[in-house]
Design a protein around this motif. Sequence first.
Motif, short mmCIF file in Angstrom:
data_model
loop_
_atom_site.label_atom_id
_atom_site.label_comp_id
_atom_site.label_asym_id
_atom_site.label_seq_id
_atom_site.Cartn_x
_atom_site.Cartn_y
_atom_site.Cartn_z
N ASP A 2 -4.88 51.49 -125.64
CA ASP A 2 -4.80 50.03 -125.68
C ASP A 2 -4.09 49.55 -126.94
O ASP A 2 -3.36 48.55 -126.93
N GLY A 3 -4.29 50.27 -128.06
CA GLY A 3 -3.60 49.89 -129.28
C GLY A 3 -2.09 50.02 -129.15
O GLY A 3 -1.34 49.14 -129.60
N GLY A 19 0.19 48.06 -137.66
CA GLY A 19 -1.17 48.58 -137.62
C GLY A 19 -1.70 48.81 -136.23
O GLY A 19 -2.64 48.15 -135.78
N ARG A 20 -1.12 49.74 -135.49
CA ARG A 20 -1.50 49.96 -134.10
C ARG A 20 -2.91 50.50 -133.97
O ARG A 20 -3.49 50.47 -132.90
N GLN A 24 -8.38 45.40 -132.42
CA GLN A 24 -8.88 44.03 -132.37
C GLN A 24 -7.85 43.05 -132.92
O GLN A 24 -7.61 41.99 -132.33
N ARG A 25 -7.23 43.41 -134.04
CA ARG A 25 -6.21 42.52 -134.62
C ARG A 25 -4.99 42.43 -133.70
O ARG A 25 -4.42 41.36 -133.53
N ALA A 26 -4.61 43.56 -133.12
CA ALA A 26 -3.46 43.56 -132.21
C ALA A 26 -3.75 42.67 -131.01
O ALA A 26 -2.88 41.92 -130.54
N ARG A 27 -4.96 42.70 -130.49
CA ARG A 27 -5.34 41.88 -129.35
C ARG A 27 -5.28 40.39 -129.72
O ARG A 27 -4.75 39.58 -128.97
N GLN A 28 -5.80 40.06 -130.89
CA GLN A 28 -5.80 38.67 -131.34
C GLN A 28 -4.38 38.16 -131.53
O GLN A 28 -4.04 37.03 -131.16
N TYR A 67 -8.80 42.13 -119.44
CA TYR A 67 -8.99 41.20 -120.56
C TYR A 67 -7.83 40.22 -120.63
O TYR A 67 -8.04 39.01 -120.78
N LEU A 68 -6.61 40.73 -120.51
CA LEU A 68 -5.44 39.85 -120.57
C LEU A 68 -5.46 38.83 -119.45
O LEU A 68 -5.16 37.65 -119.65
N ALA A 69 -5.81 39.30 -118.24
CA ALA A 69 -5.84 38.39 -117.09
C ALA A 69 -6.85 37.27 -117.31
O ALA A 69 -6.60 36.10 -116.98
#
Length: 203
Positions: A2-3, A19-20, A24-28, A67-69
Amino acid sequence: TDGEFYGEVLEKLGAGFAGRGDVQRARQLTRRIMGQVGARMLILDEINHMLACTPRQQRVFLNTLRYLANDLQIPLVCTGNHEARAALLTDAALAERFDAVELVRWQNDEPFRLLMVTLAAILPLRKPSQLEEERCRTAILDLCDGNTGRIFRLVETLAVRAIENGTERIEVGDLDADDLVLPSVSMKALAQRRGRGRAKAAA
């Protein structure tokens, strides 16, 4: 992972994210930037490749899609081969959200003629092309096996060739030209073309 997925999305958004490992930061960041740019759709190509992952990785990736949907409230379009639908059906929640649409191969019928009319109209050529003529349509279908991507690449190749040689139009004879460098056409078409070439040489 997911990263890595979020990292790829951010890279496509021009937000180079190093920062892969920080999922959590990548998602935000993904959520915020897609909102800022007004993204209205996310298209994921070759979704069937997720089947090459371990079952655990597949579950993590499918959770990411879910999550994205939910979070972005934009359509997700997943494309791929016949295994793509099976990949999504492994998650019951996602299976209910996605409709499977099969892109069938083109046939020599009225919809295909209209496609050729449209392509001929938008080509940057000074003279009208013969794409909609019966012989031209038949030759294109034979070379491309009705595959949409191959058809577009072949027409593009023919258009570039017409500009370079100054004819400024695509004619039926162009599809049989010995010096035509074909893009990714079907193996059957290549074999037939080579056979015709050998027959001409023997004659």
